[in-house]
Design a protein around this motif. Structure first.
Motif, PDB file in Angstrom:
ATOM      1  N   GLU A 132       0.870  -1.173   0.000  1.00 26.10           N
ATOM      2  CA  GLU A 132       0.000   0.000   0.000  1.00 26.10           C
ATOM      3  C   GLU A 132       0.911   1.228   0.000  1.00 26.10           C
ATOM      4  N   TYR A 133       0.730   2.114  -0.959  1.00 27.36           N
ATOM      5  CA  TYR A 133       1.606   3.265  -1.100  1.00 27.36           C
ATOM      6  C   TYR A 133       0.974   4.585  -0.670  1.00 27.36           C
ATOM      7  N   GLU A 134      -0.306   4.556  -0.335  1.00 26.32           N
ATOM      8  CA  GLU A 134      -1.044   5.796  -0.105  1.00 26.32           C
ATOM      9  C   GLU A 134      -0.422   6.701   0.946  1.00 26.32           C
ATOM     10  N   ARG A 228      -4.292   0.972  -5.810  1.00 24.19           N
ATOM     11  CA  ARG A 228      -3.144   1.221  -4.926  1.00 24.19           C
ATOM     12  C   ARG A 228      -2.065   2.073  -5.589  1.00 24.19           C
TER      13      ARG A 228
END
Length: 306
Positions: A132-134, A228
């Motif tokens: 997850e890069y958020e 994502r």
């Protein structure tokens, strides 16, 4: 009739032998070989270990025991005939995530080269198992061409749109007031023209990780549209011609292999963001690629295909 056929066959054999002889002779001529091999200008570590491995043939992977040539593309380690200590290690200025399409054949991908040569800085994920890069969008960018992609030299400017406290929901949101607030800290003082350059470099080096997609161009849509990866800064590389021997049919020669894209991005990043002279610091990322390129090109030449 039999005499003519025999004569013709002898002539063809003679011509084939002559062509192979000429090909082998040309391979020994440095100027010609240098001109035909654009990768020969790279500052690479000695490839003697690969030459020896080529002569000895396939070898076992020390981890899974599979028979491989040079390295195991499954375990991402060299085979027994290629000692790890004789393989160069490249230190990168950024962490790299490679997202690999599940249908991408391991043995045909060059992504493994990056993991082999920069093991501390490269991680390979097989889609759909990706991070997850958020929460870290302020320090991550994705290499992918598109209408909203920016050039490497503009990374500094566009990273200002991403902050740890709040990320812009859209480009329209980012174009509003927040970007200007930093410039109002000391409005009465006259700005030093060099401050802008220093500030840009500081913003550019805020980039901590870069993401590459490893797949054929026809397979990228499934990955690039994943939620994502939405909202990440996208970067488009300068146009360069590929040297990849598995060029995608029907695609222009500017479609790079994964390891080429990684290499060229780092060269541009070094010069345009770090503002340092490039002196071959990342050339060894093409250690395996350049050797295999020459190997395959020579084989094609001697087979009369080029």
């Amino acid at each position: 009739m039999s005499l003519n056929s025999s004569t013709l066959l002898n002539e063809e054999n003679a011509q084939g032998a002559k062509r192979n002889t000429e090909c082998l002779e040309s391979l020994l001529q440095t100027p010609s070989s240098f001109q035909d091999n654009p990768l020969q200008q790279l500052q690479l570590a000695s490839q003697e270990v690969l030459e020896k491995a080529k002569k000895s043939g396939r070898s076992k992977c020390p981890r899974c025991n599979s028979s491989r040539m040079f390295y195991c593309y499954t375990c991402c380690i060299p085979v027994e005939t290629v000692p790890t200590k004789e393989i160069p290690t490249v230190k990168l200025p950024l962490k790299i995530d490679i997202i690999k399409h599940p249908n991408e054949t391991d043995g045909k991908s060059t992504a493994v080269h990056a993991k082999l040569l920069a093991p501390d800085d490269v991680t390979i994920y097989k889609y759909p198992c990706i991070p997850e890069y958020e929460e870290k969008r302020h320090e991550i960018a994705l290499i992918f061409p598109g209408p909203n992609s920016v050039s490497v030299k503009d990374i500094a400017f566009h990273l200002q749109k991403y902050t740890k406290k709040g990320l812009c929901a859209s480009d329209d949101d980012c174009s509003r007031e927040p970007l200007l607030k930093q410039a109002k800290i000391e409005p009465e003082e006259e700005k030093n023209p060099n401050e802008g350059i220093s500030s840009s470099r500081s913003e550019g080096t805020r980039l901590k990780k870069i993401i590459f997609i490893d797949s054929t161009w026809n397979q990228t849509n499934k990955i690039i549209t994943d939620e994502r990866l939405q909202g990440l800064l996208q970067i488009e590389l300068k146009t360069r011609k590929t040297c990849f021997w598995r060029h995608q049919k029907g695609k222009p020669d500017t479609y790079l292999s994964t390891i080429e894209a990684i290499y060229y991005f780092l060269v541009d990043y070094h010069e345009e963001i770090l503002k340092e002279s490039y002196k071959g610091q990342y050339d060894n990322l093409l250690f395996f690629f350049s050797f295999m390129y020459t190997l395959i090109k020579d084989a094609k030449c001697c087979a009369g295909k080029e």
